[in-house]
Structures are given as structure tokens and as C-alpha cells.
Design an enzyme around this catalytic site. Structure first.
Site, PDB file in Angstrom:
ATOM      1  N   ARG A 117       5.754 -55.361 -22.608  1.00  0.00           N
ATOM      2  CA  ARG A 117       5.016 -54.121 -22.453  1.00  0.00           C
ATOM      3  C   ARG A 117       3.581 -54.256 -22.952  1.00  0.00           C
ATOM      4  O   ARG A 117       2.981 -53.292 -23.426  1.00  0.00           O
ATOM      5  CB  ARG A 117       5.719 -53.003 -23.216  1.00  0.00           C
ATOM      6  CG  ARG A 117       5.563 -51.673 -22.501  1.00  0.00           C
ATOM      7  CD  ARG A 117       6.407 -50.593 -23.093  1.00  0.00           C
ATOM      8  NE  ARG A 117       6.234 -49.384 -22.300  1.00  0.00           N
ATOM      9  CZ  ARG A 117       7.204 -48.790 -21.633  1.00  0.00           C
ATOM     10  NH1 ARG A 117       8.410 -49.287 -21.646  1.00  0.00           N
ATOM     11  NH2 ARG A 117       6.965 -47.695 -20.933  1.00  0.00           N
ATOM     12  N   CYS A 118       3.079 -55.450 -22.907  1.00  0.00           N
ATOM     13  CA  CYS A 118       1.697 -55.744 -23.198  1.00  0.00           C
ATOM     14  C   CYS A 118       1.568 -57.242 -23.112  1.00  0.00           C
ATOM     15  O   CYS A 118       1.874 -57.953 -24.062  1.00  0.00           O
ATOM     16  CB  CYS A 118       1.255 -55.305 -24.572  1.00  0.00           C
ATOM     17  SG  CYS A 118      -0.420 -55.880 -24.809  1.00  0.00           S
ATOM     18  N   GLN A 166       7.866 -59.404 -11.104  1.00  0.00           N
ATOM     19  CA  GLN A 166       6.817 -58.387 -11.180  1.00  0.00           C
ATOM     20  C   GLN A 166       5.613 -58.767 -10.322  1.00  0.00           C
ATOM     21  O   GLN A 166       4.697 -57.960 -10.154  1.00  0.00           O
ATOM     22  CB  GLN A 166       6.360 -58.220 -12.640  1.00  0.00           C
ATOM     23  CG  GLN A 166       7.447 -57.759 -13.586  1.00  0.00           C
ATOM     24  CD  GLN A 166       7.031 -57.773 -15.041  1.00  0.00           C
ATOM     25  OE1 GLN A 166       7.723 -58.325 -15.889  1.00  0.00           O
ATOM     26  NE2 GLN A 166       5.906 -57.156 -15.374  1.00  0.00           N
ATOM     27  N   GLU A 200       1.693 -49.185 -21.426  1.00  0.00           N
ATOM     28  CA  GLU A 200       1.697 -50.065 -22.592  1.00  0.00           C
ATOM     29  C   GLU A 200       1.251 -49.359 -23.861  1.00  0.00           C
ATOM     30  O   GLU A 200       1.638 -49.735 -24.957  1.00  0.00           O
ATOM     31  CB  GLU A 200       0.757 -51.252 -22.351  1.00  0.00           C
ATOM     32  CG  GLU A 200       1.312 -52.258 -21.400  1.00  0.00           C
ATOM     33  CD  GLU A 200       0.349 -53.422 -21.226  1.00  0.00           C
ATOM     34  OE1 GLU A 200       0.717 -54.360 -20.523  1.00  0.00           O
ATOM     35  OE2 GLU A 200      -0.762 -53.380 -21.781  1.00  0.00           O
TER      36      GLU A 200
END
Lengths: 804, 221
Positions: A383-384, A236, A757
Site C-alpha cells: 500500500r505504498c 497489478q 495509500e
């Protein structure tokens, strides 16, 4: 002024911001024509397979490679001793710790990397790995973080036992990593002393794993002739990845090329630099041929970045009307065997201090103690990446606990504590400045949409009827997220500020190439960024190409995580486009022989005010910008680069409501309804936003209702296959109803905030609140996740509600 | 994954006979299918190997076992063992105390007390079944052991002759689930063929081996 149909036609042609343009990416993906790292085949490529430890904590007494080396196809077997000469058997982590690349004398978690076998194909490598004989002396393992700091606890990290500071303050125990605190402790303690009502609850965010469809992997290729290193990797953060490789290997950053390619989901699992990448790279440097290393599913779930494992304690002080006076949260953070939790340098516990959520709370204090255990390292994911999920889960659960204590409706108690619309920008006791919001409007819209009062009436009736076979629960979550890291003044990783970038090149016929420092993993960047440029420059999105992830092509950026792409790179895109537009305006003025002030912008052209026939379209200007017919002294071309350093993070918010029906006799929980209202400011592509919300809600459902990474008392992983680990499919996933309000971000060029998120952060407490609410009338104030049928049945059984 | 088991099994014979048998390593060996001694380190310590085949996968376990004590007065045998499968992905260990207690002149009790621990893939895939597995294996051992005692007492025992049952044929080829061999007696010939050291060793390895078979049998469903 052209007639309306003409304007609309030109507008539609652009497919700019606000339109649900179909995703450019999908044509490739639905044909199965994506190009993932495991699709890459290079001549002479060898394969690496890792030898991993069966023990969670053991001393390595010896490693015998002879059988493996004798196996057909095996080229080399690398251990820590082989990496020592190049000083790569350990690597620094961004958490201020060091991590073993290959286990050096000790293994600290089950399936830790012990050796890598390099062979001519994947099967030979796996067979070779099975032949490496490692002599272990098993040691007592620490699995429960609550036992890590006991005086007689075994010392896990002998390598740093003498270090009394891992860059985040003094350590109090060999297994202690850091203690981080924020807020005003004294004022908070006083508020608690004088409070009319105090509630306290122990709340666990269990260890889970994001489990992306594509596991982690890389192909490292070192060219001995040129000295260039190319790494194709499922990451990422391509640019930071390259910087770290340069730091580790000593190879000039200019000679390293990192290529992201297509990525099958990240969710934070693809932020860290994993030992497999480092060993594969060393192996390529040594052998001079490309080395491929791809994780198996078991390796992915068991060893690459987990999420959460926060053992929290929430306390709220309030008056009799439920108005919160003070908040006191603490958490014991299980960071596993190495502190490789990726976070901004100044925030060892991420953004945990967003834990006041959507509420105006005068005094607050929070504290996080991080410890080592014999589990895999990580903690960045899901996702966070910055502990916001843990923080919001605590506050959204605790406000329900307070409501139950005072017997106040759970929607009403939120209204009484919300930051009011006219209070923005609002600075929390922890120092965050919430940029914009309208929480009352959002909540009321949801309550109206689902007939909240009607639902409560139905619930009361069902509670009164003891023969009712189900328990009905209504869960609310009115969360505030903090995304878009971040201002370089406070946010950096390895000293590199978390700005981001965009380079735009406009070609003579109006075709555009945009390159960014972010890295899409399914978020639809190629579509969203194109639409921003289309609206800003008046050129059709279909003719705009977006490139990311190749460090040789795109300008430097911190990558995609923490919902930062639109807040940071989206802003950089708008600013680069506006530089180009400004130059275009000069050219238009030159061509129309008027002053710039006499021009006005209309969709895709500059026109002379009050003179319909006098205009220059962007397409015309694109061509002219490549000729000699330019204002005196102006250079050819329509190119621009912008680096955006956000003045603040963005604070998207939402109001969610969930209705569950629980079978008293089986514990099976049915999600009857889930209504999600999100406000992420300006909406660039509503369809892409909706898709992100569906994904985030589904992952929230997964975490709340079934996901868990369990260990036995010896540190054995008991759930690293998809037989055990819950991954919801269309079969289990409930139907999502989505809605929105739009409260633009005041400091973002487009008024946009992050969104991906939010549904995960806001969704998880919503499910838990619904399940607990189903038992609220029976005196239950909290139940830890996951709320699978067995655990919920145990609760039913304990309360005797399943008696026939 | 740790499992502690305390089991007692009634034996149709005198304590003296049973203890004789427990010390008669050769005979007891027959009670536990499995394992092969690869090396005798000294009086107390042996190295052994057991091959397990489940479906397409076959696992080879290397291990060491130590006879801690044989006490005739209390009729107690103590041993411990430790092993790792040759792919290095699993580990297992066990401590066992076996004791004979007299009931009357014609009956006694075999008391087995064992703690078993598995790690790695064995625990991941099947740790949650270890209890029942070890339980079942101990029971199987006791059945065979009891039959031997009964036989020594001279009473009649009907032998079930089962081709390819334990002792006969390579262990690696055995695919019969543990429950199937339950109460099935080994061929007498198989017993005498067993190397003397096998009794303690095969008890340990039998457990681990059958353990694995059930674990992975379930896993593949």
C-alpha cells in the site's frame, strides 16, 4: 433554465462525481461470482508445483528427478538446467539486477524456487514435488543486513561478484547493491554543527508482508498453431507484464495477451514478475497445453514481495523553539537475495526523499544503502510501493522525539514547522514541488473534533495517579503523501514512461464503454471512472461500462500501484471525455443552427444561452453522431483516446489522531479512538474514498500493532502461516472516525489526488506515536514496531510501571 | 534454529559399567526408540532412515551419521549427524559428545553435550520449541540408559511392559507423545533385536523424530 427540482432530478440520474454511488463491482463479489485466476479451468490444463529450498543459503550438489518423474500424473520436472537452453534460468529485474528463475547451483533464500513439477492435477504435482531429491551443501547465511558488509561476510551473489555496478553506481562490497543519496550534504552538516538542539534516533521499519486475500498465480496458455501466448495472471500491471514477457520470451508483444481478471487485493504484492509465472509459461510453450500455477499461503508470505525492512537513522537539527533547521536521514535497506525492488528507474530508493513531509525544512540530506541478505527479494509492496511509508514514518516519529526533547506539545511543534497554505506550490530541499495543501486547517479541525486539550488534561491526571492501571497515549500524524507516478520526464520503468490512458466509445443510444491501462484490485475503478465520465458527458454512470486488465482490449498503461489510478488514469478519462464533449458541442451547434459560442452546458445537455426550449441532450447527440446529419466533413462516431502524462505527482495529506490505553500489567494496547482527516483534493466517490481509508487504516493498524516477518539466525522463516502472521479481522480492528478537507490539486483536470495509500502511510506513525507517547513521561523516546502485547509489556516491565 | 544443550544425568552404577554399556552398541540402541539403518558406509559412517507419523501426515527422514571417536581413557563418544526429510522441506543436524564421569564405585554421571540445528518447515513450525524438545529427548535417553546400567549392576528393576512401546511394532505407528514414554523401559527383547549401529543413530534420530512429533502436535492444535 429549468426549475431546480428538474435540474436536481437530472443531476441525480447521472450519479456523477461527488455522489456516493454504490460500487458496480459489489453485486458480483457479494454473490461470490468474482472470476479469479484460480477459477479459470481450461481443457487439458496441467498444474505446476514448485520445489523450494529448506535452506536460506546452500550449494546445490545435485537434483534427482527420477522418483518424481516415476510418480503417477507427473508429466515433467523443470530445473535451471532445463531452462538454460532457452536462456530463462535467470531473468533481469527492474532493479538492474538479475534473479534466478530456478536456483542455478546455489539457493539464496529459504523457500527459493528450485524446480517445478508439472502434473495432471494439483495433488499429483504436490506429491511429485515432494519426490524431487535435492542434495544441498548448507552455507553460512546473512540474516542481519548490518552484517552484510563486514569484511569477512560470506559472499552471497557469486554470479555478480565481479560486477562493480548494478546500474545504480559503484558497489563497495560483494553484498552491496547501491548507495543512493539526495539533498545538500554540506549545508546540512553545517546546519547540524551550528544547531541549538540535535536529536537522533534509530528507527526500524521491520520486514512485513501485505498478505492479500488472494495469493499470486497464473494460467499460461501457449497455442503452438498460432504462436499466441495468453497469460491469465493476478497482476497489478498487465501491460508492463506483457512487455516483460515479450522481452524475456522473444515472442512478439502483439502475440501475447495478458488478462488480469478479478484480483483479490494487491497492495504491491502483485507488481513483480515471479519465477512461478516464467516457469509456467515456459512449461506451456514446451508442452503446448495450459499450465496453472497458484501460490499457497505459505509460499505467498515467505517468497513473494515483502515490504519495508528499512533500518533507519533519523536526525533533526532545530532551535530552542522547535523550529527545524535541518534533516539528516539514512537507511540500511535489506533487499534480500536479489535486487528485484520495483521502482522508477531513476529512483532506486523510491520516493524516500519525500522525508521532509509536511514541514518547511531549509536543509536536508538523505542516504540509502541497499544490501543483499539471504531473504526473499522484493521490497515493492504494501500500500505504498515507493518507500514513502518508511520516509514518513521517520519524519513523523522524529518530530515527536524533538518535541519531547524540548518539552513542546506535539501538536504545537507541528504547527511551528508546517509549510503554510500561502507557500504552495512549495519546493522541498529535495526538489519535490508540493502542489497544494492547508496543513494548519486540517490539524486544527482534528484537534477541535477530539477536544485535544481535554485529552491532554486526562492524560496528565492519569500520569499523576500511580494507581491508574493504564498508560494513556495520544498519537499525532500530520503526513504528506506523494502519489500518482508520474511525469515521464523523471518516471519510467524499463524505459517506459509512467503515463496512463483511457479510451472511450459512445454508442448510438448513449451506452458507453471505457477502457483503461490501469488494473483494479478492489479500489472500485468501474464505479469511480464511470462517475467521472457521467459528469463530463452527461450520460448516466449506470450505462457506462469500464474495462481494464485485458491487454488485447485496453490501451497501454503502467497499471495500478502507488495510488496512481485517479491522478493519472482519472485525468486521462476526463481528457478523453472532453474530446468527445467538444465534438458533441459541434454537433449540437449544427443541429440548433447556432454558433458554438452561443451554447452552454447544463448537466446533460447543450442549450442555447437564454433560450430554455432550445437544447440538445447528449443522448440525442449520441444518436445523431451515428447518422449522416453532421457538420460538413465531420466523421461519424463519438470515440476518443487520451494518454495523460502528469506534469507533477500529487501530494495528498492528512491529520490523524490516535488515543490508546495500555494495560500496565499485560501490555495489551486498546485503541480508544482513531480520528482520520484526509485531504485528497476533489472527491469523486466519497463512499469509495472512505472504504479505501478504512482499508488503509486497518493495514496500518496491522503493521504497527502486530505484523512482522521474523527469521532465525540461519535464515529460517518463523512466521509464514496465518497462525503466526497477524492479519486483523473485524474482531481486532478499531472503530475509524473519518473526516476530510478539500484542497484541489492545481494541475489535475479534476483537481483530484490519490488516496488509497495515505491512510497506511499516515496511520502507521500515528499508532507508534500514540504508544510511545504513553511512555513519554518516563523518558521513552522510541519503541520499534510491532507494538504487540508482549513487546509493550517488556517495556512496562523494564520501566517497572507494572509493580503492584 | 540452533540449540546447544549440556546435560548431565546421574547413573546408578559404576563408571566402568556405564562405559561398557556406552560402547555396547547393541544395548544402548535400546535406550533410543526409532530409526533404521539402511546402509553402513564404513566403520564410522552409517546411513539411516526414520519415519514419523503425526496425525494424517507422515514424514520420512533420510540421513547420515558419523561416529567421530570412541575414547576409552576419557570414556568419551563423539558423533555428528545430518538429515533431510524426504519431501525436501526440512533439514536437521546434530553434534553430540557423550561422556561418562565416575562419582564413586557405585555411581557415575552421563554427560551429554549436543548442538542441534533445524531448517525449513521444522524450524518454521517448531524451531521455537527445539530447546525443550531436545532437552526432553536427551532426558528420555538418559532414563533408559540409567535403567540399563542399573540392570547391569544386578539391582532389581521393575519393568513396565507397554504394548506398542519403542522397539515393538513399526515406529511409524507410534503415536504416544514423548512424555508418555518417559521413564518407560523398553522390552528386553526389543533391545537385542536392535542392530548394533543403532545406538548413536537412534539417539540423533530419536531427538529429531520426537522433536517433530511435538512440533507438529502443537502446530495442529
Amino acid at each position: 433554465m429549468g426549475d431546480m427540482s428538474d435540474l436536481k432530478e437530472r443531476e441525480d440520474k447521472l450519479q456523477g462525481m461527488g455522489t456516493s454511488m454504490l460500487r458496480k463491482e459489489d453485486a458480483k463479489f457479494i454473490r461470490g461470482q468474482g472470476n479469479y485466476v484460480d477459477d479459470i479451468k481450461m481443457p487439458g490444463m496441467l498444474f505446476g508445483a514448485l520445489v523450494r529450498s529448506p535452506y536460506a543459503h546452500a550449494r546445490i550438489k545435485g537434483i534427482d528427478k527420477s522418483k518424481a518423474l516415476a510418480a503417477p500424473g507427473v508429466v515433467a520436472v523443470l530445473t535451471a538446467d532445463d531452462l538454460k537452453p532457452v536462456n530463462l534460468h535467470w531473468m533481469p529485474t527492474v532493479g538492474g539486477d538479475v534473479q534466478a528463475v530456478l536456483a542455478d547451483q546455489k539457493v539464496h533464500f529459504q523457500m527459493q524456487e528450485v524446480a517445478m513439477v508439472i502434473a495432471t492435477d494439483r495433488y499429483a504435482a504436490a506429491d511429485g514435488a515432494a519426490l524431487v531429491e535435492v542434495d544441498y551443501e548448507e552455507l553460512p547465511a546473512i540474516v542481519d543486513p548490518k552484517k552484510a558488509l563486514l569484511p569477512d561476510a560470506p559472499v552471497l551473489r557469486e554470479d555478480i561478484a565481479d560486477k562493480n555496478d548494478l546500474t545504480h553506481g559503484p558497489r563497495t562490497h560483494p553484498n552491496h547493491i547501491f548507495t543512493w543519496e539526495a539533498g545538500n550534504k554540506d549545508a546540512t552538516d553545517n546546519a547540524f554543527k551550528n544547531a541549538e538542539i540535535v536529536v537522533r534516533e534509530e528507527i526500524l521499519n521491520p520486514r512485513v508482508h501485505p498478505c492479500p486475500l488472494e495469493t499470486c498465480g497464473c494460467v499460461s496458455s501457449f497455442d503452438k498453431a498460432s504462436g499466441n501466448l495468453t497469460v491469465y495472471v493476478s497482476t497489478q500491471i498487465p501491460h508492463l507484464f506483457r512487455t516483460v514477457l515479450a522481452m524475456l520470451s522473444g515472442i512478439a508483444e502483439s502475440k501475447i495477451r495478458v488478462v488480469g481478471g478479478d484480483i483479490g487485493g494487491g497492495f504491491g504484492n502483485k507488481v513483480p514478475i515471479y519465477p512461478g509465472y516464467v516457469v509456467a509459461t515456459v512449461a506451456s510453450i514446451v508442452t503446448g497445453v495450459p499450465i496453472k500455477w497458484i501460490e499457497s499461503r505459505m509460499e505467498n508470505i515467505a517468497t513473494s514481495s515483502f515490504a519495508r525492512d528499512y533500518h533507519g537513522v533519523g536526525e533533526l537539527a532545530a532551535d530552542k523553539n522547535g523550529v527545524i533547521k535541518a534533516l539528516r536521514f539514512s537507511a540500511l535497506a535489506d533487499h534480500g537475495a536479489f535486487n528485484s525492488h520495483v521502482s522508477a528507474t531513476k529512483f532506486p530508493a523510491g520516493l524516500f526523499s519525500i522525508c521532509t513531509g509536511s514541514y518547511a525544512i531549509p536543509s536536508a540530506y538523505c542516504r540509502v544503502d541497499a544490501v543483499f541478505t539471504n531473504k526473499a527479494p522484493g521490497g515493492v509492496a504494501y500500500r505504498c510501493s515507493l518507500r514513502v511509508t518508511e520516509a514518513i514514518y521517520l519524519i513523523e516519529r522524529m518530530i515527536d522525539v524533538l518535541a519531547q526533547k524540548l518539552n513542546i506539545d506535539k501538536a504545537e511543534i507541528r504547527r511551528r514547522n508546517f509549510v503554510k497554505a500561502d507557500q504552495f506550490p512549495f519546493t522541498t530541499p529535495f526538489g519535490w514541488t508540493l502542489d497544494s495543501g492547508d496543513y494548519h486547517t486540517a490539524l486544527d479541525k482534528v484537534l477541535k473534533a477530539v477536544d485535544y486539550d481535554g485529552l491532554r488534561k486526562e492524560q496528565a491526571a492519569k500520569r499523576a495517579d500511580l494507581n491508574c492501571p493504564t498508560l494513556m497515549g495520544i498519537g499525532l500524524s500530520t503526513f504528506t503523501e506523494i502519489v500518482g507516478a508520474g511525469p515521464t520526464a523523471v518516471c519510467d520503468i524499463l524505459g517506459i514512461g509512467l503515463f496512463d490512458s483511457c479510451e472511450i466509445r459512445v454508442h448510438p443510444t448513449g451506452g458507453v464503454i471505457a477502457r483503461l491501462g490501469t488494473m483494479t484490485q478492489g479500489q472500485g475503478h468501474a464505479t469511480t471512472y464511470s462517475q467521472i465520465i457521467a459528469t463530463e458527458l452527461g450520460l448516466p454512470a449506470s450505462d457506462i461500462v469500464v474495462e481494464e486488465g485485458d491487454t488485447d482490449k485496453s490501451p497501454y498503461g503502467a497499471g495500478t500501484w502507488g495510488s496512481r489510478s485517479t491522478p493519472v488514469s482519472g485525468a486521462a478519462t476526463a481528457q478523453a471525455a472532453r474530446k468527445i464533449k467538444a465534438k458533441a458541442k459541434q454537433i449540437a451547434a449544427h443541429l440548433l443552427e447556432v454558433a458554438e459560442g452561443d451554447l452552454e452546458w447544463e448537466i446533460d445537455r447543450f442549450k442555447v444561452k437564454g433560450n430554455v426550449s432550445q437544447f440538445k441532450t447528449m443522448k440525442e447527440i449520441c444518436m445523431v453522431s451515428h447518422t449522416g446529419n453532421l457538420p460538413a466533413g465531420m466523421e461519424q462516431g463519438l470515440n476518443a483516446v487520451a494518454y495523460y502524462d502528469p506534469p507533477n505527482l500529487t501530494y495528498p495529506f492528512g491529520a490523524y489522531l490516535c488515543v490508546v490505553d495500555i494495560d500496565k500489567h499485560t501490555g495489551e494496547t486498546t485503541v480508544r479512538r482513531f480520528y482520520a482527516l484526509d485531504d485528497c483534493g476533489t472527491r469523486i466517490n466519497p463512499m469509495v474514498i472512505e472504504g479505501q481509508i478504512h482499508g488503509g487504516l486497518t493495514e496500518a493498524f496491522a503493521v504497527a500493532m502486530g505484523q512482522q516477518v521474523p527469521f532465525d539466525e540461519n535464515g529460517n522463516h518463523l512466521g509464514n502461516t496465518l497462525m503466526d502472521y497477524f492479519l486483523p479481522t473485524a474482531v481486532e480492528t478499531p472503530h475509524w472516525e473519518t473526516d476530510h478537507t478539500v484542497t484541489p490539486c492545481p494541475h489535475h483536470p479534476l483537481g483530484a489526488k490519490g488516496v488509497a495509500e495515505s491512510p497506511h502511510v499516515g496511520g502507521i506513525p500515528c499508532f507508534s506515536n500514540a504508544v510511545v507517547d504513553a511512555f513519554a513521561h518516563l523518558g521513552v523516546t522510541h519503541m520499534d514496531m510491532p507494538h504487540n502485547a508482549y513487546r509493550v509489556w517488556q517495556q512496562c516491565n523494564q520501566l517497572g510501571v507494572n509493580q503492584r | 534454529m540452533n540449540v546447544t544443550l549440556e546435560k548431565s544425568f546421574p547413573l546408578p552404577g559404576s563408571a566402568e559399567t556405564a562405559w561398557q554399556l556406552l560402547c555396547d552398541i547393541e544395548a544402548v540402541a535400546g535406550c533410543m526408540p526409532g530409526a533404521r539403518i539402511t546402509e553402513r558406509i564404513d566403520e564410522q559412517r552409517f546411513k539411516g532412515l526414520v519415519s514419523v507419523k503425526f496425525g494424517p501426515a507422515s514424514l520420512s527422514f533420510r540421513g547420515e551419521i558419523e561416529l567421530k571417536s570412541i575414547d576409552a581413557t576419557s570414556r568419551t563418544l563423539v558423533l555428528s549427524g545430518k538429515g533431510t526429510d524426504s519431501t525436501g522441506s526440512s533439514g536437521a543436524s546434530m553434534d553430540l559428545t557423550a561422556r561418562i564421569e565416575a562419582v564413586d564405585g557405585y555411581n557415575c554421571t552421563l554427560i551429554g553435550n549436543s548442538t542441534i540445528s533445524v531448517s525449513g518447515k521444522a524450524a518454521t513450525f517448531g524451531g521455537r520449541m527445539m530447546g525443550s524438545v531436545a532437552d526432553q529427548v536427551l532426558k528420555q535417553f538418559a532414563d533408559h540408559f540409567g535403567a540399563r546400567v542399573e540392570q547391569m549392576q544386578g539391582s532389581q528393576v521393575a519393568f513396565t511392559d507397554q504394548p506398542g512401546s519403542e522397539g515393538a511394532g513399526p515406529i511409524a505407528a507410534r503415536t504416544t507423545p514423548p512424555t508418555a514414554v518417559h521413564r518407560v523401559l523398553p522390552k528386553a527383547t526389543a533391545v537385542v533385536q536392535q542392530p548394533a549401529e543403532l545406538n548413536a543413530l537412534s539417539l540423533l534420530w530419536g531427538m529429531i523424530r520426537d522433536g517433530f512429533k511435538s512440533l507438529f502436535g502443537t502446530y495442529r492444535r
